[in-house]
Design a protein around this motif. Structure first.
Motif, PDB file in Angstrom:
ATOM      1  N   HIS A   1       3.945   4.754  11.133  1.00 16.97           N
ATOM      2  CA  HIS A   1       5.275   4.406  11.650  1.00 16.97           C
ATOM      3  C   HIS A   1       6.346   4.797  10.633  1.00 16.97           C
ATOM      4  CE1 HIS A   1       8.307   2.234  13.919  1.00 16.97           C
ATOM      5  NE2 HIS A   1       8.689   1.674  12.791  1.00 16.97           N
ATOM      6  N   GLY A   2       6.090   4.545   9.350  1.00 19.18           N
ATOM      7  CA  GLY A   2       7.032   4.927   8.305  1.00 19.18           C
ATOM      8  C   GLY A   2       7.265   6.427   8.265  1.00 19.18           C
ATOM      9  N   VAL A   3       6.199   7.198   8.413  1.00 17.41           N
ATOM     10  CA  VAL A   3       6.329   8.665   8.420  1.00 17.41           C
ATOM     11  C   VAL A   3       7.163   9.098   9.624  1.00 17.41           C
ATOM     12  CG1 VAL A   3       5.060  10.839   8.675  1.00 17.41           C
ATOM     13  CG2 VAL A   3       4.212   9.070   7.113  1.00 17.41           C
ATOM     14  N   LEU A   4       6.889   8.518  10.792  1.00 12.71           N
ATOM     15  CA  LEU A   4       7.658   8.845  11.996  1.00 12.71           C
ATOM     16  C   LEU A   4       9.136   8.519  11.806  1.00 12.71           C
ATOM     17  CD1 LEU A   4       7.845   9.633  15.018  1.00 12.71           C
ATOM     18  CD2 LEU A   4       7.375   7.231  15.527  1.00 12.71           C
TER      19      LEU A   4
ATOM     20  N   ILE B   1      10.230   2.654   4.167  1.00 10.26           N
ATOM     21  CA  ILE B   1      10.282   3.996   3.584  1.00 10.26           C
ATOM     22  C   ILE B   1      11.274   3.991   2.432  1.00 10.26           C
ATOM     23  CG2 ILE B   1       9.497   5.330   5.565  1.00 10.26           C
ATOM     24  CD1 ILE B   1      12.382   5.995   6.236  1.00 10.26           C
ATOM     25  N   LEU B   2      10.908   4.702   1.395  1.00 10.40           N
ATOM     26  CA  LEU B   2      11.760   4.916   0.230  1.00 10.40           C
ATOM     27  C   LEU B   2      12.147   6.384   0.240  1.00 10.40           C
ATOM     28  CD1 LEU B   2      12.970   4.194  -2.551  1.00 10.40           C
ATOM     29  CD2 LEU B   2      10.724   4.663  -3.533  1.00 10.40           C
ATOM     30  N   VAL B   3      13.451   6.662   0.195  1.00 11.71           N
ATOM     31  CA  VAL B   3      13.962   8.029   0.204  1.00 11.71           C
ATOM     32  C   VAL B   3      14.710   8.242  -1.110  1.00 11.71           C
ATOM     33  CG1 VAL B   3      15.448   9.690   1.385  1.00 11.71           C
ATOM     34  CG2 VAL B   3      14.227   7.948   2.719  1.00 11.71           C
TER      35      VAL B   3
ATOM     36  N   GLN C   1       0.873  -1.161   0.000  1.00 11.34           N
ATOM     37  CA  GLN C   1       0.000   0.000   0.000  1.00 11.34           C
ATOM     38  C   GLN C   1       0.917   1.220   0.000  1.00 11.34           C
ATOM     39  OE1 GLN C   1      -3.361   0.049  -0.107  1.00 11.34           O
ATOM     40  NE2 GLN C   1      -3.323  -2.169  -0.280  1.00 11.34           N
ATOM     41  N   VAL C   2       0.812   2.033  -1.042  1.00 15.33           N
ATOM     42  CA  VAL C   2       1.696   3.189  -1.183  1.00 15.33           C
ATOM     43  C   VAL C   2       0.862   4.465  -1.164  1.00 15.33           C
ATOM     44  CG1 VAL C   2       3.453   4.286  -2.593  1.00 15.33           C
ATOM     45  CG2 VAL C   2       3.259   1.794  -2.579  1.00 15.33           C
ATOM     46  N   PRO C   3       0.951   5.235  -0.091  1.00 18.84           N
ATOM     47  CA  PRO C   3       0.235   6.514  -0.044  1.00 18.84           C
ATOM     48  C   PRO C   3       1.018   7.577  -0.812  1.00 18.84           C
ATOM     49  CG  PRO C   3       1.478   6.231   1.947  1.00 18.84           C
ATOM     50  CD  PRO C   3       1.697   4.983   1.116  1.00 18.84           C
ATOM     51  N   GLN C   4       0.576   8.777  -0.729  1.00 20.13           N
ATOM     52  CA  GLN C   4       1.243   9.882  -1.405  1.00 20.13           C
ATOM     53  C   GLN C   4       2.618  10.143  -0.794  1.00 20.13           C
ATOM     54  OE1 GLN C   4      -1.198  12.540  -2.962  1.00 20.13           O
ATOM     55  NE2 GLN C   4       0.427  13.637  -3.958  1.00 20.13           N
ATOM     56  N   SER C   5       3.584  10.410  -1.646  1.00 17.80           N
ATOM     57  CA  SER C   5       4.923  10.795  -1.210  1.00 17.80           C
ATOM     58  C   SER C   5       4.890  12.224  -0.701  1.00 17.80           C
ATOM     59  CB  SER C   5       5.905  10.712  -2.378  1.00 17.80           C
ATOM     60  OG  SER C   5       5.970   9.402  -2.874  1.00 17.80           O
TER      61      SER C   5
ATOM     62  N   ALA D   1      10.754  16.695   1.529  1.00 20.65           N
ATOM     63  CA  ALA D   1      11.413  17.337   2.668  1.00 20.65           C
ATOM     64  C   ALA D   1      12.792  17.769   2.187  1.00 20.65           C
ATOM     65  CB  ALA D   1      11.526  16.380   3.842  1.00 20.65           C
ATOM     66  N   GLY D   2      12.942  19.057   1.901  1.00 19.55           N
ATOM     67  CA  GLY D   2      14.214  19.540   1.361  1.00 19.55           C
ATOM     68  C   GLY D   2      14.466  18.926   0.006  1.00 19.55           C
ATOM     69  N   ARG D   3      15.620  18.292  -0.145  1.00 18.95           N
ATOM     70  CA  ARG D   3      15.964  17.689  -1.436  1.00 18.95           C
ATOM     71  C   ARG D   3      15.507  16.239  -1.564  1.00 18.95           C
ATOM     72  NH1 ARG D   3      21.848  15.540  -1.725  1.00 18.95           N
ATOM     73  NH2 ARG D   3      22.162  14.799   0.390  1.00 18.95           N
ATOM     74  N   TYR D   4      14.777  15.753  -0.578  1.00 24.56           N
ATOM     75  CA  TYR D   4      14.347  14.352  -0.558  1.00 24.56           C
ATOM     76  C   TYR D   4      12.862  14.207  -0.868  1.00 24.56           C
ATOM     77  CZ  TYR D   4      18.742  13.881   1.916  1.00 24.56           C
ATOM     78  OH  TYR D   4      20.063  13.936   2.265  1.00 24.56           O
ATOM     79  N   VAL D   5      12.533  13.132  -1.573  1.00 23.32           N
ATOM     80  CA  VAL D   5      11.148  12.721  -1.757  1.00 23.32           C
ATOM     81  C   VAL D   5      11.000  11.428  -0.956  1.00 23.32           C
ATOM     82  CG1 VAL D   5       9.385  11.965  -3.385  1.00 23.32           C
ATOM     83  CG2 VAL D   5      11.012  13.748  -4.043  1.00 23.32           C
ATOM     84  N   ILE D   6      10.068  11.432  -0.015  1.00 24.71           N
ATOM     85  CA  ILE D   6       9.925  10.311   0.905  1.00 24.71           C
ATOM     86  C   ILE D   6       8.592   9.624   0.653  1.00 24.71           C
ATOM     87  CG2 ILE D   6       9.802   9.654   3.327  1.00 24.71           C
ATOM     88  CD1 ILE D   6      12.049  11.541   3.712  1.00 24.71           C
ATOM     89  N   THR D   7       8.638   8.312   0.526  1.00 26.36           N
ATOM     90  CA  THR D   7       7.434   7.532   0.317  1.00 26.36           C
ATOM     91  C   THR D   7       7.339   6.467   1.404  1.00 26.36           C
ATOM     92  OG1 THR D   7       7.685   7.834  -2.074  1.00 26.36           O
ATOM     93  CG2 THR D   7       6.146   6.128  -1.337  1.00 26.36           C
ATOM     94  N   PRO D   8       6.380   6.597   2.324  1.00 27.12           N
ATOM     95  CA  PRO D   8       6.149   5.539   3.299  1.00 27.12           C
ATOM     96  C   PRO D   8       5.301   4.450   2.637  1.00 27.12           C
ATOM     97  CG  PRO D   8       4.716   7.390   3.772  1.00 27.12           C
ATOM     98  CD  PRO D   8       5.557   7.771   2.586  1.00 27.12           C
ATOM     99  N   ILE D   9       5.626   3.212   2.897  1.00 29.05           N
ATOM    100  CA  ILE D   9       4.953   2.081   2.257  1.00 29.05           C
ATOM    101  C   ILE D   9       4.539   1.089   3.338  1.00 29.05           C
ATOM    102  CG2 ILE D   9       5.227   0.165   0.633  1.00 29.05           C
ATOM    103  CD1 ILE D   9       7.446   1.880  -0.723  1.00 29.05           C
ATOM    104  N   SER D  10       3.341   0.545   3.186  1.00 29.73           N
ATOM    105  CA  SER D  10       2.874  -0.525   4.064  1.00 29.73           C
ATOM    106  C   SER D  10       2.898  -1.822   3.274  1.00 29.73           C
ATOM    107  CB  SER D  10       1.456  -0.223   4.539  1.00 29.73           C
ATOM    108  OG  SER D  10       0.950  -1.322   5.251  1.00 29.73           O
TER     109      SER D  10
END
Length: 81
Positions: A62-65, A32-34, A4-8, A11-20
């Motif tokens: 948890h991934g976002v944290l 998490i994908l950074v 399950q992949v929510p919206q990325s 944060a600065g120069r990074y695109v972060i994608t939390p995945i369940s």
């Protein structure tokens, strides 16, 4: 195994994608994908965690944290070789 992949989020120069990720028995894990850079200079890091959660939402939270922790201290997940 389903993801399950929510919206990325950026944060600065990074695109972060939390995945369940469904891991069986109705449990989910957090990944998490950074990503940083563009085109041929894109760099990606994947961090997976061993904690198990009862819902997709809790795993993603948890991934976002963990992503926020990584942004505050990138050495926090450095491998210890």
């Amino acid at each position: 195994m389903s993801l399950q992949v929510p919206q990325s989020f950026t944060a600065g120069r990074y695109v972060i994608t939390p995945i369940s990720q469904a891991i069986g028995n109705g449990k989910f894990s957090s990944v998490i994908l950074v990503r940083s850079g563009q085109g041929t200079t894109t760099h990606s890091r994947i961090f997976s965690f061993t904690s198990e959660f009862n819902s997709i939402e809790k795993a993603i939270d948890h991934g976002v944290l963990r992503a926020q922790q990584w942004l505050n201290n990138q050495q926090i997940f450095a491998s210890k070789n």
